[in-house]
Design an enzyme around this catalytic site. Structure first.
Site, PDB file in Angstrom:
ATOM      1  N   ASN A  14      23.379  48.013  84.738  1.00 15.16           N
ATOM      2  CA  ASN A  14      22.446  48.240  86.014  1.00 15.16           C
ATOM      3  C   ASN A  14      21.704  49.438  85.889  1.00 15.16           C
ATOM      4  O   ASN A  14      22.575  50.324  86.103  1.00 15.16           O
ATOM      5  CB  ASN A  14      22.939  48.248  87.341  1.00 15.16           C
TER       6      ASN A  14
ATOM      7  N   ASP B  13      25.545  56.659  80.177  1.00 19.87           N
ATOM      8  CA  ASP B  13      25.901  55.214  81.385  1.00 19.87           C
ATOM      9  C   ASP B  13      26.992  55.142  80.494  1.00 19.87           C
ATOM     10  O   ASP B  13      27.180  53.471  80.500  1.00 19.87           O
ATOM     11  CB  ASP B  13      24.527  55.267  81.449  1.00 19.87           C
TER      12      ASP B  13
END
EC number: 3.5.2.3
Length: 425
Positions: free
Chosen positions: A279, A306
């Site tokens: 996401n 991330d």
């Protein structure tokens, strides 16, 4: 220990340097850059001939899962993975258990990283208490304890009024707000990018508008409050257009993307591959091309992984219920070097996005090889060819979509404060 790094191609955009030089390190700091430097008695020597020497790489967006979720990753394994990937510093997001929304959690992270971590760990505190989006966390306390930014990463700040106040308060505190730009009402029950592939697989989609609408809101709030804002993990053509236009108007906005957004598209989800579930989701080929163009023209300031480790049991399930996120610390460098091979970036521009700019955005005293600077140095072997294998990864979790990929480029040496914490053997 003192150290002489000999004969490497030194690239330091902070000083406009790109030439073959030696670097002398004394007492954990850069003593001198020059040609034909001699090693002092007792100094270690790193032969960097044919290698690239840069300021220590900085990943400004990782999840170390510590405290509370150490079955996925912890500060020891996470920093080991960072060192293996060539990173001398990481900024860790606050979605731990408990959430890093107070001085006590921040102090725990700082102390454990100092005692057991291989690389520098800079905590990111939560914007709101418990990252619940109801009330602001005590940003002053967080900064005092060692946080370099605030974010509710993993969730957006849904209330526009609260985000406005966060930007105003953070500006006064001198701390960066990192936005997770996502409109949850548009996301709904979506689990991958909305488009042809989601339709073909029968999976509910997440429209690009979910990211674009939230990006636009936060950019306008930054403009209205005249506050700096950093937008995390940008993945869509539309968000990049919004950010590019905002920069042209003088809005104090910076942004990052992750290697998976310029290396993969939503085609990677075919076969219901949960290691391609994250996401924001992987987008289309047009979005991937837009990300590369934005890297090239400077719209995107930083590359950040991330890095989001998950236990096998959280990924080896039906796609709809698998958790979002992939690991990235050990694959970021070769995937990013491919941008140089493709002509998207020059090597100095890549170093800016992986070292200099993250340091500037977070306001940390790193990202340079200037005389007197902390000797955080990455030595890169651009010719190293290797295959991503789960068993060889330093991260505790193995949830990578790049397993089995042949990579080119690796960290030959990772040096933190003048100490070699990783060498490729």
């Amino acid at each position: 220990m003192n150290l002489l790094i000999k004969g490497g191609r030194v690239i330091d955009p902070s000083q406009g340097i790109d030439e073959v030089l030696d670097i002398l390190v004394e007492n954990g700091a850069i003593k001198e850059l020059g040609k034909g430097l001699a090693a002092p008695a007792g100094a270690g020597v790193v032969d960097a001939a044919g290698l690239i020497v840069t300021p220590g790489l900085i990943d400004m967006h990782v999840h170390l899962r510590d405290p509370g979720l150490e079955y996925k990753e912890d500060i020891v394994t996470g920093t080991r993975a960072a060192a293996a990937g060539g990173f001398t510093s990481v900024a860790c997001m606050p979605n731990t258990k408990p959430v890093n929304d107070n001085k006590a959690v921040t102090s725990y992270i700082v102390a454990k990283a100092k005692a057991e971590g291989l690389v520098n760990v800079f905590p990111v505190g939560s914007i709101t208490q418990g990252s619940k989006g109801d009330a602001l966390a005590e940003m002053g306390d967080l900064k005092e304890a060692g946080c370099v930014a605030v974010s509710d990463d993993g969730r957006p700040v849904t209330s526009s009024e609260l985000m406005r106040r966060a930007l105003e308060y953070a500006k006064g505190m001198g701390i960066m707000v990192i936005s997770h730009a996502e409109d949850l009402s548009l996301v709904g029950e979506g689990v991958m990018n909305e488009g042809f592939v989601s339709t073909e697989l029968g999976l509910k989609g997440i429209p690009w508008a979910a990211e674009d609408a939230a990006t636009a809101r936060d950019v306008y709030l930054a403009e209205f409050t005249n506050s700096p804002l950093h937008i995390a993990h940008v993945s869509t053509m539309g968000s990049l257009r919004i950010i590019r236009n905002a920069k042209a108007r003088g809005v104090k906005v910076t942004c990052e993307t992750a290697p998976h957004y310029f290396s993969l598209t939503d085609d990677a989800v075919r076969g219901y591959n949960t290691n391609a579930k994250m996401n924001p989701p992987l987008r289309t080929a047009d979005d991937l091309a837009a990300v590369k163009e934005a890297l090239k023209d400077g719209t995107i300031d930083a590359i950040a992984t991330d890095h989001a480790p998950h236990h096998l049991d959280e990924k080896d399930v039906e796609f709809n219920v698998a958790l979002n996120g992939i690991i990235g610390l050990e694959t970021s460098l070769p995937l990013s070097l491919k941008l140089v091979e493709e002509g998207v970036l020059t090597l100095p521009a890549l170093v800016e996005k992986m070292a200099c700019n993250p340091a500037a955005i977070l306001g940390i005293d790193r990202g340079t090889l200037r005389q007197g600077a902390v000797a955080d140095i990455t030595v890169i072997d651009p010719a190293a060819v290797w295959t991503v294998e789960a068993g060889a990864l330093a991260s505790k979790s193995k949830n990578s979509p790049f397993l089995g990929w042949e990579m080119k480029g690796a960290a030959a040496y990772t040096i933190v404060g003048g100490t070699v914490v990783h060498s490729r053997g």
